[in-house]
Design a protein around this motif. Structure first.
Motif, PDB file in Angstrom:
ATOM      1  N   GLU A  29       0.659  -1.077  -0.066  1.00  0.00           N
ATOM      2  CA  GLU A  29      -0.033  -0.056  -0.009  1.00  0.00           C
ATOM      3  C   GLU A  29       0.779   1.361   0.034  1.00  0.00           C
ATOM      4  O   GLU A  29       2.182   1.296   0.374  1.00  0.00           O
ATOM      5  N   ARG A  58      -5.564   4.256 -13.444  1.00  0.00           N
ATOM      6  CA  ARG A  58      -6.281   3.358 -12.596  1.00  0.00           C
ATOM      7  C   ARG A  58      -5.118   2.884 -11.724  1.00  0.00           C
ATOM      8  O   ARG A  58      -3.800   2.514 -12.041  1.00  0.00           O
ATOM      9  N   ILE A  59      -5.475   2.631 -10.370  1.00  0.00           N
ATOM     10  CA  ILE A  59      -4.244   2.199  -9.373  1.00  0.00           C
ATOM     11  C   ILE A  59      -4.989   0.770  -8.968  1.00  0.00           C
ATOM     12  O   ILE A  59      -5.875   0.877  -8.493  1.00  0.00           O
ATOM     13  N   SER A  60      -4.214  -0.179  -9.084  1.00  0.00           N
ATOM     14  CA  SER A  60      -4.547  -1.530  -8.799  1.00  0.00           C
ATOM     15  C   SER A  60      -3.782  -2.093  -7.611  1.00  0.00           C
ATOM     16  O   SER A  60      -2.514  -1.880  -7.421  1.00  0.00           O
ATOM     17  N   ILE A 106      -4.695   0.007  -1.410  1.00  0.00           N
ATOM     18  CA  ILE A 106      -3.934   0.956  -2.161  1.00  0.00           C
ATOM     19  C   ILE A 106      -3.545   2.048  -1.261  1.00  0.00           C
ATOM     20  O   ILE A 106      -2.386   2.436  -1.222  1.00  0.00           O
ATOM     21  N   THR A 137      -9.270   5.798 -10.650  1.00  0.00           N
ATOM     22  CA  THR A 137      -9.981   4.873 -10.378  1.00  0.00           C
ATOM     23  C   THR A 137      -9.153   3.787  -9.347  1.00  0.00           C
ATOM     24  O   THR A 137      -7.592   3.646  -9.683  1.00  0.00           O
ATOM     25  N   LEU A 138      -9.776   3.456  -8.381  1.00  0.00           N
ATOM     26  CA  LEU A 138      -8.959   2.628  -7.367  1.00  0.00           C
ATOM     27  C   LEU A 138      -9.589   1.072  -7.658  1.00  0.00           C
ATOM     28  O   LEU A 138     -10.881   1.194  -7.215  1.00  0.00           O
ATOM     29  N   GLY A 144      -8.391  -3.465  -4.612  1.00  0.00           N
ATOM     30  CA  GLY A 144      -7.550  -3.137  -3.458  1.00  0.00           C
ATOM     31  C   GLY A 144      -8.045  -4.392  -2.365  1.00  0.00           C
ATOM     32  O   GLY A 144      -9.265  -4.858  -2.632  1.00  0.00           O
ATOM     33  N   ALA A 172      -9.864  -0.481  -0.204  1.00  0.00           N
ATOM     34  CA  ALA A 172      -8.849   0.413  -1.083  1.00  0.00           C
ATOM     35  C   ALA A 172      -8.107   1.614  -0.338  1.00  0.00           C
ATOM     36  O   ALA A 172      -7.217   1.914  -0.485  1.00  0.00           O
ATOM     37  N   LEU A 215     -14.503   3.737  -7.374  1.00  0.00           N
ATOM     38  CA  LEU A 215     -13.630   2.779  -6.618  1.00  0.00           C
ATOM     39  C   LEU A 215     -14.561   1.545  -6.849  1.00  0.00           C
ATOM     40  O   LEU A 215     -15.511   1.320  -6.555  1.00  0.00           O
ATOM     41  N   ASN A 218     -13.079  -3.744  -4.903  1.00  0.00           N
ATOM     42  CA  ASN A 218     -12.345  -3.818  -3.651  1.00  0.00           C
ATOM     43  C   ASN A 218     -12.772  -4.773  -2.600  1.00  0.00           C
ATOM     44  O   ASN A 218     -14.190  -4.760  -2.441  1.00  0.00           O
TER      45      ASN A 218
END
Length: 358
Positions: free
Chosen positions: A81, A99-101, A117, A138-139, A142, A151, A166, A169
């Motif tokens: 994270e 986007r964060i994955s 995240i 965009t998350l 997570g 997330a 989001l 997650n």
């Protein structure tokens, strides 16, 4: 990270002593230019999201993180994270762009190889309840299998999410609260966002908020936001604990969320500072196994609930054959007023059949 430096000098005229004061940290801006996760810890020629957050955490100044024009795609967190330890603003270009994955092992399954995240705790470097804002991202994917907040976990910090998506997650096991977001001990504001298909094993399929006992100063504000397809044991969309000071949910939609117990769309245990408000909001197509297919309100602190210019329709309570209050369930032990103004509550069902209110 370069910051302007300066000195302040004060003179004690009576004795002729000069006193130097340390300069306040100056805010800086860091631009992410790479879709990699790990970097060298410095936002330089190559600046990853982790580099930028590390630099922004260097002192208590409220720094800004942006993204290079044209940068798009998915950033997969390979090394855990991202800790946010001080005030900052993370400004993405739009949720359809970056986007964060948290799916570190890239197997599309929420498991021990993945990570949450963001973990937000501003008093690690700054002060408690310093402001953090995250926008235009965009998350997704997570995962926290030991605590809460799939997330984002926000602890004693004031967090604003704007223009965010989001999705997908997960929070399970040791905590399981807040499939997408858990906020404890600080304000949480969510605007112009979408929270979909998140899973919280306990309370809050998408969002969980609460506070310490005796600290009723913090607020949940949700505006122009959609929560759909989320699952939690209580509060399929959002769960609000009894220690939160105030709640405003406005201009939003809660659709197709599910709670195994109560509050298919929304569960509010109570507020400590002012009456909870749901305004210009649609709560429809949600399901609860027990009470409140659309909304469950416990009124623990006897301040009541006001719902105005809203629609609560086509919700179901009683998927486990014990449900009451297909649309809205209000616990009879609370003494605050439940006020419905210019609001439609219709076509909801519970175990007895059509039943909008209980």
């Amino acid at each position: 990270k370069q910051r302007a430096r300066g000195t302040g000098v004060g003179a004690a005229a009576a004795v002729g002593i000069a006193v130097a004061f340390a300069p306040a940290a100056q805010a800086a801006t860091f631009e992410v230019n790479s879709r990699l996760d790990d970097g060298d810890g410095t936002c330089d020629a190559t600046c990853t999201i982790r580099d930028a957050v590390d630099d922004a955490n260097a002192d208590a100044a409220s720094d800004t993180i942006t993204f290079r024009a044209g940068l798009s795609g998915t950033i997969v967190l390979d090394t855990g994270e991202l800790p946010i330890d001080s005030a900052m603003s993370i400004q993405g270009p739009g949720p359809d762009q970056v986007r964060i994955s948290g799916d570190a092992n890239r197997n599309n399954i929420p498991d021990a190889g993945d990570s949450r995240i963001f973990y937000v705790e501003t008093d690690n470097v700054g002060a408690a309840n310093d402001a953090v804002s995250i926008s235009g991202l965009t998350l997704l994917e997570g995962y926290d299998g030991a605590n809460d907040g799939g997330a984002i976990y926000s602890n004693d910090s004031d967090l604003t999410l704007d223009g965010m998506s989001l999705t997908d997650n997960t929070a399970i096991s040791g905590g399981g609260e807040g499939g997408a977001v858990l906020a404890y001990g600080g304000d949480l504001t969510i605007t112009n966002s979408s929270l979909t298909d998140n899973y919280g094993e306990e309370q809050g399929g998408a969002v969980y908020v609460d506070d310490a006992s005796g600290a009723p100063t913090h607020a949940l504000i949700v505006r122009n936001t959609t929560m759909s397809g989320n699952y939690g044991e209580d509060g399929g969309g959002v769960y609000v604990g009894a220690e939160v000071g105030s709640v405003v949910i406005a201009d939003s939609t809660f659709f197709d969320n599910e709670a195994d117990d109560g509050g298919g769309g929304i569960q509010i245990e109570g507020t400590e500072a002012s009456r909870a408000l749901i305004q210009n909001t649609t709560v429809s197509g949600n399901t609860a196994g027990d009470a409140g297919g659309g909304v469950e309100f416990e009124d623990t602190n006897d301040l009541g609930l006001r719902i105005e210019n809203s629609t609560i329709a086509e919700n179901v309570a009683g998927a486990d054959a014990t449900g009451i209050g297909g649309g809205l369930y209000r616990d009879a032990s609370g003494t605050g007023a439940t006020v419905l103004s210019s609001t439609i509550v219709a076509n909801n069902t519970d175990e007895t059949g059509p039943n909008d209110l209980a």
